[in-house]
Motif scaffolding. Sequence first.
Motif, PDB file in Angstrom:
ATOM      1  N   ARG A 169     -23.517   6.941   1.075  1.00  0.00           N
ATOM      2  CA  ARG A 169     -22.774   5.692   0.932  1.00  0.00           C
ATOM      3  C   ARG A 169     -21.382   5.967   0.381  1.00  0.00           C
ATOM      4  NH1 ARG A 169     -25.638   1.009   1.413  1.00  0.00           N
ATOM      5  NH2 ARG A 169     -27.904   1.218   1.571  1.00  0.00           N
ATOM      6  N   ASP A 170     -20.487   5.055   0.716  1.00  0.00           N
ATOM      7  CA  ASP A 170     -19.113   5.135   0.256  1.00  0.00           C
ATOM      8  C   ASP A 170     -18.718   3.722  -0.186  1.00  0.00           C
ATOM      9  OD1 ASP A 170     -16.508   5.972  -0.182  1.00  0.00           O
ATOM     10  OD2 ASP A 170     -15.918   5.704   1.907  1.00  0.00           O
ATOM     11  N   THR A 171     -17.713   3.623  -1.021  1.00  0.00           N
ATOM     12  CA  THR A 171     -17.227   2.322  -1.477  1.00  0.00           C
ATOM     13  C   THR A 171     -15.763   2.163  -1.104  1.00  0.00           C
ATOM     14  OG1 THR A 171     -18.731   2.408  -3.362  1.00  0.00           O
ATOM     15  CG2 THR A 171     -16.945   0.801  -3.462  1.00  0.00           C
ATOM     16  N   LEU A 172     -15.437   1.041  -0.497  1.00  0.00           N
ATOM     17  CA  LEU A 172     -14.051   0.727  -0.195  1.00  0.00           C
ATOM     18  C   LEU A 172     -13.373   0.199  -1.451  1.00  0.00           C
ATOM     19  CD1 LEU A 172     -14.406  -0.969   3.313  1.00  0.00           C
ATOM     20  CD2 LEU A 172     -13.891   1.412   2.761  1.00  0.00           C
ATOM     21  N   THR A 173     -12.112   0.547  -1.621  1.00  0.00           N
ATOM     22  CA  THR A 173     -11.377   0.220  -2.841  1.00  0.00           C
ATOM     23  C   THR A 173     -10.044  -0.432  -2.494  1.00  0.00           C
ATOM     24  OG1 THR A 173     -12.381   2.087  -4.012  1.00  0.00           O
ATOM     25  CG2 THR A 173     -10.363   1.183  -4.943  1.00  0.00           C
ATOM     26  N   VAL A 174      -9.758  -1.548  -3.129  1.00  0.00           N
ATOM     27  CA  VAL A 174      -8.453  -2.201  -2.987  1.00  0.00           C
ATOM     28  C   VAL A 174      -7.460  -1.462  -3.883  1.00  0.00           C
ATOM     29  CG1 VAL A 174      -7.139  -4.344  -3.240  1.00  0.00           C
ATOM     30  CG2 VAL A 174      -9.545  -4.418  -2.538  1.00  0.00           C
ATOM     31  N   ILE A 175      -6.331  -1.057  -3.310  1.00  0.00           N
ATOM     32  CA  ILE A 175      -5.324  -0.312  -4.078  1.00  0.00           C
ATOM     33  C   ILE A 175      -3.961  -0.993  -3.984  1.00  0.00           C
ATOM     34  CG2 ILE A 175      -6.439   1.941  -3.983  1.00  0.00           C
ATOM     35  CD1 ILE A 175      -4.605   2.581  -1.568  1.00  0.00           C
ATOM     36  N   VAL A 176      -3.211  -0.915  -5.081  1.00  0.00           N
ATOM     37  CA  VAL A 176      -1.834  -1.422  -5.128  1.00  0.00           C
ATOM     38  C   VAL A 176      -0.987  -0.439  -5.921  1.00  0.00           C
ATOM     39  CG1 VAL A 176      -2.518  -3.855  -4.970  1.00  0.00           C
ATOM     40  CG2 VAL A 176      -2.303  -2.771  -7.223  1.00  0.00           C
ATOM     41  N   ARG A 177       0.332  -0.604  -5.854  1.00  0.00           N
ATOM     42  CA  ARG A 177       1.212   0.202  -6.699  1.00  0.00           C
ATOM     43  C   ARG A 177       1.170  -0.339  -8.125  1.00  0.00           C
ATOM     44  NH1 ARG A 177       7.478  -0.724  -5.300  1.00  0.00           N
ATOM     45  NH2 ARG A 177       7.552   0.853  -6.927  1.00  0.00           N
ATOM     46  N   PRO A 178       1.537   0.475  -9.128  1.00  0.00           N
ATOM     47  CA  PRO A 178       1.437   0.025 -10.521  1.00  0.00           C
ATOM     48  C   PRO A 178       2.189  -1.270 -10.819  1.00  0.00           C
ATOM     49  CG  PRO A 178       1.704   2.390 -10.457  1.00  0.00           C
ATOM     50  CD  PRO A 178       1.868   1.916  -9.040  1.00  0.00           C
ATOM     51  N   GLY A 179       3.299  -1.544 -10.145  1.00  0.00           N
ATOM     52  CA  GLY A 179       4.068  -2.750 -10.442  1.00  0.00           C
ATOM     53  C   GLY A 179       3.612  -3.991  -9.714  1.00  0.00           C
ATOM     54  N   THR A 234      -4.673   7.972   6.483  1.00  0.00           N
ATOM     55  CA  THR A 234      -4.873   7.522   5.102  1.00  0.00           C
ATOM     56  C   THR A 234      -3.711   7.967   4.212  1.00  0.00           C
ATOM     57  OG1 THR A 234      -6.216   9.500   4.680  1.00  0.00           O
ATOM     58  CG2 THR A 234      -7.378   7.497   5.289  1.00  0.00           C
ATOM     59  N   THR A 235      -3.169   9.134   4.476  1.00  0.00           N
ATOM     60  CA  THR A 235      -2.028   9.613   3.690  1.00  0.00           C
ATOM     61  C   THR A 235      -0.833   8.683   3.858  1.00  0.00           C
ATOM     62  OG1 THR A 235      -2.765  11.909   3.909  1.00  0.00           O
ATOM     63  CG2 THR A 235      -0.460  11.555   3.318  1.00  0.00           C
ATOM     64  N   ALA A 236      -0.576   8.246   5.091  1.00  0.00           N
ATOM     65  CA  ALA A 236       0.538   7.334   5.342  1.00  0.00           C
ATOM     66  C   ALA A 236       0.298   5.982   4.679  1.00  0.00           C
ATOM     67  CB  ALA A 236       0.730   7.159   6.846  1.00  0.00           C
ATOM     68  N   ILE A 237      -0.948   5.517   4.686  1.00  0.00           N
ATOM     69  CA  ILE A 237      -1.258   4.238   4.033  1.00  0.00           C
ATOM     70  C   ILE A 237      -1.017   4.333   2.540  1.00  0.00           C
ATOM     71  CG2 ILE A 237      -3.143   2.660   3.460  1.00  0.00           C
ATOM     72  CD1 ILE A 237      -4.249   3.149   6.255  1.00  0.00           C
ATOM     73  N   LYS A 238      -1.488   5.424   1.917  1.00  0.00           N
ATOM     74  CA  LYS A 238      -1.264   5.579   0.474  1.00  0.00           C
ATOM     75  C   LYS A 238       0.223   5.629   0.141  1.00  0.00           C
ATOM     76  CE  LYS A 238      -4.135   9.133   0.137  1.00  0.00           C
ATOM     77  NZ  LYS A 238      -4.945  10.230  -0.473  1.00  0.00           N
ATOM     78  N   VAL A 249      -6.795  -1.223   1.610  1.00  0.00           N
ATOM     79  CA  VAL A 249      -8.194  -0.951   1.273  1.00  0.00           C
ATOM     80  C   VAL A 249      -8.573   0.363   1.938  1.00  0.00           C
ATOM     81  CG1 VAL A 249     -10.576  -1.729   1.445  1.00  0.00           C
ATOM     82  CG2 VAL A 249      -8.754  -3.397   1.097  1.00  0.00           C
ATOM     83  N   LEU A 250      -8.961   1.344   1.103  1.00  0.00           N
ATOM     84  CA  LEU A 250      -9.333   2.658   1.605  1.00  0.00           C
ATOM     85  C   LEU A 250     -10.614   3.116   0.923  1.00  0.00           C
ATOM     86  CD1 LEU A 250      -5.899   4.553   1.640  1.00  0.00           C
ATOM     87  CD2 LEU A 250      -7.193   3.748   3.629  1.00  0.00           C
TER      88      LEU A 250
END
Length: 310
Positions: A169-179, A234-238, A249-250
């Motif tokens: 299993r894997d978990t998807l994670t919502v990510i944003v920049r610190p600001g 995924t690298t480009a998305i990050k 979401v990655l």
Amino acid sequence: MPLPHRVSDLSAFDLLLSVAELGSIGAAARAHAITQPTASARLSGLERGLGIALLDRTARGSRLTRDGALVADWARTAVGAAAALDVGITSLRRTRESRVPVAASLTVAEYLLPHWLAALRPSAEGASVALTTGNSDDVAAAVLAGEARLGFVEGPDVPAGLTAATVGRDTLTVIVRPGHRWARRRSGITADELAATALVSRERGSGTRRALERALRRGTDRPLEEPLLELSSTTAIKAAVAEGVGPAVLSSLAVAAELAAGTLIRVPVVALDLTRELRVVHPAGQALTGTPRTLAAIARRSASLDDPAG
């Protein structure tokens, strides 16, 4: 053109050649790992089928008749050709087994497969894995087309014609920049907010994108916003998220290093299940053997895919 029925069973001719070489039916039977009565019956059947006496049987052994010697000479070429054919087929099979084409979706290929291949190496001496990567749809298509012996996918759906088994299993994670404004939301966001937000997203056919869309359809009645930007890496998305283009979401596997370093921030989503299954797929009706079977077993044993961010 089918073989004439009188010469369709080369094993009987091979047995005759062994009698000529070893001097008795008993010795020939032992060389072929069969009983003497079985060998005698096969040779008698060959004689009846040809309508020719091939052997003189005596108490001291058996020897070929004059006609039997002629038949043996002619048969030697055919039996030798069959042996050469078998050697060639065996060589092809070994070549096929030594090069194992595998397809994997990006998350599996980048973050899991290297460990599995390292574990495979001691048990697959002489075999090499030829890896191709793509989204989950690409992987399924490659396996269905015979371009890959097995594949690893992240998507929630498996096309007809493939057999699938969960490897973890894997978990998807919502990510944003610190600001980003969500970075200060300790209580997280709702499924409605996530569905209403234009995200930096994987392309259509991506298992990550399909898993997210399915989770949102289960968790909210709100229509899903179209992506702000579609990227196949995924690298480009990050990088886009870090530059402030928008949230994404990655896989938690793909962002673990950035979360630990603080360059990206994980945003919890309230009451939304973002776990998904990672699966190995192969053609239905074809059991995995050899190196592919070993690799699939290693994946099932070693995949520990809980969300590293907790």
